[in-house]
Design a protein around this motif. Structure first.
Motif, PDB file in Angstrom:
ATOM      1  N   THR A 204      38.869  33.960  37.521  1.00 16.22           N
ATOM      2  CA  THR A 204      39.920  33.417  38.377  1.00 16.22           C
ATOM      3  C   THR A 204      39.325  32.916  39.680  1.00 16.22           C
ATOM      4  O   THR A 204      38.150  33.156  39.982  1.00 16.22           O
ATOM      5  CB  THR A 204      40.960  34.502  38.692  1.00 16.22           C
ATOM      6  N   ALA A 205      40.142  32.217  40.457  1.00 17.75           N
ATOM      7  CA  ALA A 205      39.687  31.749  41.765  1.00 17.75           C
ATOM      8  C   ALA A 205      39.343  32.917  42.676  1.00 17.75           C
ATOM      9  O   ALA A 205      38.525  32.781  43.598  1.00 17.75           O
ATOM     10  CB  ALA A 205      40.767  30.881  42.411  1.00 17.75           C
ATOM     11  N   VAL A 245      27.938  29.248  47.812  1.00 18.02           N
ATOM     12  CA  VAL A 245      28.952  28.727  48.737  1.00 18.02           C
ATOM     13  C   VAL A 245      28.778  29.287  50.143  1.00 18.02           C
ATOM     14  O   VAL A 245      29.386  28.775  51.092  1.00 18.02           O
ATOM     15  CB  VAL A 245      30.377  28.999  48.227  1.00 18.02           C
ATOM     16  N   ALA A 246      27.959  30.329  50.288  1.00 19.16           N
ATOM     17  CA  ALA A 246      27.675  30.835  51.633  1.00 19.16           C
ATOM     18  C   ALA A 246      26.827  29.857  52.431  1.00 19.16           C
ATOM     19  O   ALA A 246      26.749  29.950  53.659  1.00 19.16           O
ATOM     20  CB  ALA A 246      26.983  32.192  51.553  1.00 19.16           C
ATOM     21  N   VAL A 247      26.182  28.920  51.750  1.00 16.32           N
ATOM     22  CA  VAL A 247      25.398  27.885  52.430  1.00 16.32           C
ATOM     23  C   VAL A 247      26.362  26.820  52.931  1.00 16.32           C
ATOM     24  O   VAL A 247      27.154  26.279  52.150  1.00 16.32           O
ATOM     25  CB  VAL A 247      24.362  27.261  51.473  1.00 16.32           C
ATOM     26  N   ALA A 251      29.980  24.427  48.993  1.00 15.52           N
ATOM     27  CA  ALA A 251      31.195  24.508  48.169  1.00 15.52           C
ATOM     28  C   ALA A 251      31.752  23.116  47.917  1.00 15.52           C
ATOM     29  O   ALA A 251      32.121  22.768  46.782  1.00 15.52           O
ATOM     30  CB  ALA A 251      32.232  25.386  48.856  1.00 15.52           C
ATOM     31  N   ALA A 252      31.800  22.290  48.945  1.00 17.48           N
ATOM     32  CA  ALA A 252      32.319  20.928  48.792  1.00 17.48           C
ATOM     33  C   ALA A 252      31.402  20.082  47.918  1.00 17.48           C
ATOM     34  O   ALA A 252      31.868  19.307  47.074  1.00 17.48           O
ATOM     35  CB  ALA A 252      32.489  20.274  50.165  1.00 17.48           C
ATOM     36  N   ARG A 253      30.090  20.205  48.097  1.00 19.20           N
ATOM     37  CA  ARG A 253      29.147  19.416  47.311  1.00 19.20           C
ATOM     38  C   ARG A 253      29.228  19.777  45.830  1.00 19.20           C
ATOM     39  O   ARG A 253      29.232  18.907  44.959  1.00 19.20           O
ATOM     40  CB  ARG A 253      27.714  19.638  47.806  1.00 19.20           C
ATOM     41  N   TYR A 281      38.257  27.979  43.462  1.00 18.04           N
ATOM     42  CA  TYR A 281      37.410  28.821  44.326  1.00 18.04           C
ATOM     43  C   TYR A 281      36.613  27.969  45.306  1.00 18.04           C
ATOM     44  O   TYR A 281      36.554  28.275  46.508  1.00 18.04           O
ATOM     45  CB  TYR A 281      36.482  29.644  43.449  1.00 18.04           C
ATOM     46  N   LEU A 282      36.009  26.899  44.815  1.00 20.89           N
ATOM     47  CA  LEU A 282      35.209  26.040  45.692  1.00 20.89           C
ATOM     48  C   LEU A 282      36.081  25.351  46.722  1.00 20.89           C
ATOM     49  O   LEU A 282      35.697  25.235  47.912  1.00 20.89           O
ATOM     50  CB  LEU A 282      34.467  25.009  44.849  1.00 20.89           C
ATOM     51  N   ASP A 283      37.264  24.888  46.334  1.00 18.51           N
ATOM     52  CA  ASP A 283      38.152  24.211  47.277  1.00 18.51           C
ATOM     53  C   ASP A 283      38.635  25.171  48.366  1.00 18.51           C
ATOM     54  O   ASP A 283      38.735  24.788  49.545  1.00 18.51           O
ATOM     55  CB  ASP A 283      39.347  23.620  46.542  1.00 18.51           C
ATOM     56  N   ARG A 284      38.933  26.389  48.003  1.00 21.72           N
ATOM     57  CA  ARG A 284      39.358  27.374  49.004  1.00 21.72           C
ATOM     58  C   ARG A 284      38.251  27.619  50.014  1.00 21.72           C
ATOM     59  O   ARG A 284      38.506  27.691  51.227  1.00 21.72           O
ATOM     60  CB  ARG A 284      39.749  28.684  48.323  1.00 21.72           C
ATOM     61  N   ASN A 285      37.041  27.753  49.533  1.00 19.77           N
ATOM     62  CA  ASN A 285      35.928  27.966  50.448  1.00 19.77           C
ATOM     63  C   ASN A 285      35.675  26.748  51.319  1.00 19.77           C
ATOM     64  O   ASN A 285      35.303  26.875  52.491  1.00 19.77           O
ATOM     65  CB  ASN A 285      34.668  28.322  49.654  1.00 19.77           C
TER      66      ASN A 285
END
Length: 311
Positions: A204-205, A245-247, A251-253, A281-285
């Motif tokens: 899940t997200a 995604v901590a970088v 997340a957007a890339r 998940y990536l969009d939220r981050n």
């Protein structure tokens, strides 16, 4: 170098946030950059030795006439380690009866040996303990075009350029490229899994950062001068998605790269079971980080690495 002094592995982030491109994405490297040696080594070498004991026929294969190339691979690697890894000494007694089995504890990379032929380079031998969803037994003895026949777009776009590059590789000219995928399993040995489409409700997200991993292959190419065989090295990096995604900006890339994949490549990479959860998940981050104004790559490689599919 003692294990406690090993540096952390590089975080390779080779996906592109623009339109999907089927390219080789090659970059030249110098001799000292041929292989990596970092904190992955103890775990990966232990796993490689376990696989050699328990699944030898699945991870080591050769063809008649490949003996010289296998021995040369062992000797070239030994000479490189003696020069570029301080303190390394070649074991006095072989640990394995096969040259490729002998080198299993020497490096974090797997090695495939390819000999140029009329149909293009042919896979003649390999020590392949960490396949990314392919079986060595199904590829050994076959040319590159056949090996990659199920990779979407390979035959039309990359087949001939890859064959030309490998056929023209010169002694002392080393090259590298990277492949990436998202896996729901961090296991290094993954001989199956391509083409999965069934939805996986367990991802899940909310938990994608801990249940999905970025799997990157750092691939290298060099010519063995005596046998004229290409040594194709594969170093495997498996990183929890949360660390990626901590970088800042990643997340957007990554979300853009996933969205840009053609449907057939998305299916080939087995993203469909968790694509929605991954993108949510990536969009939220990305939204959480939007106010910080950070959109850097976080990848110090500084080279253009394409999105070519994996075999």
């Amino acid at each position: 170098m003692p294990d406690q002094a090993l540096p952390p592995p590089a975080l390779h982030l080779p996906y592109e946030d623009g339109p999907h491109r089927m390219v080789m994405g090659l970059a030249a490297i110098q001799e000292p950059q041929w292989l990596e040696w970092d904190s992955r080594a103890p775990l990966q070498i232990a796993e490689r030795q376990r696989l050699l004991r328990e699944k030898r026929s699945a991870v080591l294969a050769d063809t008649p006439g490949s003996e010289l190339a296998c021995t040369e691979m062992r000797d070239v690697l030994a000479a490189w380690l003696a020069q570029h890894r301080p303190g390394w000494q070649r074991p006095s007694q072989p640990a394995d009866g096969h040259p490729l089995g002998e080198i299993a504890p020497w490096a974090v990379e797997d090695f495939c040996l390819m000999r140029p032929g009329p149909e293009g380079p042919v896979l003649i031998a390999a020590i392949l303990c960490f396949p990314s969803r392919w079986r060595l037994a199904e590829k050994i003895g076959r040319p590159m075009q056949t090996i990659h026949q199920f990779v979407p777009g390979y035959g039309e776009t990359l087949g001939r350029p890859v064959d030309r590059f490998l056929g023209a590789l010169k002694e002392g000219r080393l090259a590298t490229r990277h492949n990436w995928s998202i896996h729901e399993d961090p296991a290094l040995y993954q001989p199956t899994g391509h083409g999965m489409t069934d939805h996986d409700p367990s991802i899940t997200a909310e938990n994608a950062g801990e249940t999905l991993w970025l799997r990157v292959e750092r691939q290298t190419f060099r010519l063995l001068p005596e046998s004229r065989v290409i040594a194709f090295g594969i170093g495997t990096h498996v990183t929890p998605l949360a660390e990626v995604v901590a970088v800042p900006g990643e997340a957007a890339r990554l979300a853009a790269a996933v969205r840009a994949l053609p449907a057939e490549m998305e299916r080939y990479k087995s993203l469909r079971p968790y694509r929605r959860a991954l993108l949510d998940y990536l969009d939220r981050n990305t939204m959480e980080a939007a106010g910080e104004g950070s959109h850097g790559r976080g990848n110090a490689d500084g080279v253009d690495l394409g999105s070519a599919g994996q075999s």
